[in-house]
Scaffold this motif. Structure first.
Motif, mmCIF file in Angstrom:
data_model
loop_
_atom_site.group_PDB
_atom_site.id
_atom_site.type_symbol
_atom_site.label_atom_id
_atom_site.label_comp_id
_atom_site.label_asym_id
_atom_site.label_seq_id
_atom_site.Cartn_x
_atom_site.Cartn_y
_atom_site.Cartn_z
ATOM 1 N N TYR A 264 41.759 66.056 64.860
ATOM 2 C CA TYR A 264 41.976 67.043 65.913
ATOM 3 C C TYR A 264 42.526 66.287 67.110
ATOM 4 O O TYR A 264 41.966 65.270 67.523
ATOM 5 N N HIS B 16 43.010 76.131 63.507
ATOM 6 C CA HIS B 16 41.664 76.091 64.064
ATOM 7 C C HIS B 16 41.616 75.163 65.274
ATOM 8 O O HIS B 16 42.363 74.188 65.348
ATOM 9 N N CYS B 17 40.744 75.463 66.239
ATOM 10 C CA CYS B 17 40.605 74.601 67.415
ATOM 11 C C CYS B 17 39.157 74.566 67.883
ATOM 12 O O CYS B 17 38.381 75.478 67.636
ATOM 13 N N ASP C 34 37.096 70.918 59.663
ATOM 14 C CA ASP C 34 37.937 72.111 59.791
ATOM 15 C C ASP C 34 37.446 73.139 58.774
ATOM 16 O O ASP C 34 37.611 72.949 57.566
ATOM 17 N N SER D 247 43.575 71.387 65.410
ATOM 18 C CA SER D 247 43.604 70.761 64.093
ATOM 19 C C SER D 247 45.032 70.458 63.677
ATOM 20 O O SER D 247 45.955 71.206 63.966
#
Length: 56
Positions: free
Chosen positions: A50, A20-21, A41, A15
């Motif tokens: 992303y 966050h991923c 997200d 992100s």
């Protein structure tokens, strides 16, 4: 005979707004460049871009 590399590889999407991923797959034969997707997200609670961070 030599083993051929798989067409699909697991990639990490990071992100731009937080840490966050997501993890997903992409076909290297069809998409050679790095991908960027607009996804939700949960940290900032909105849709953000992303970008492909690295292969796993």
């Amino acid at each position: 005979m030599a083993k051929s590399k798989e067409a699909r590889s697991i990639i990490k999407l990071k992100s731009e707004a937080s840490d966050h991923c997501y993890f997903t797959q992409k076909n290297r034969n069809n998409t050679k460049e790095r991908i960027s997707l607009r996804k939700f997200d949960p940290v900032v609670r909105r849709h953000v871009m992303y970008k492909e961070a690295s292969k796993v």
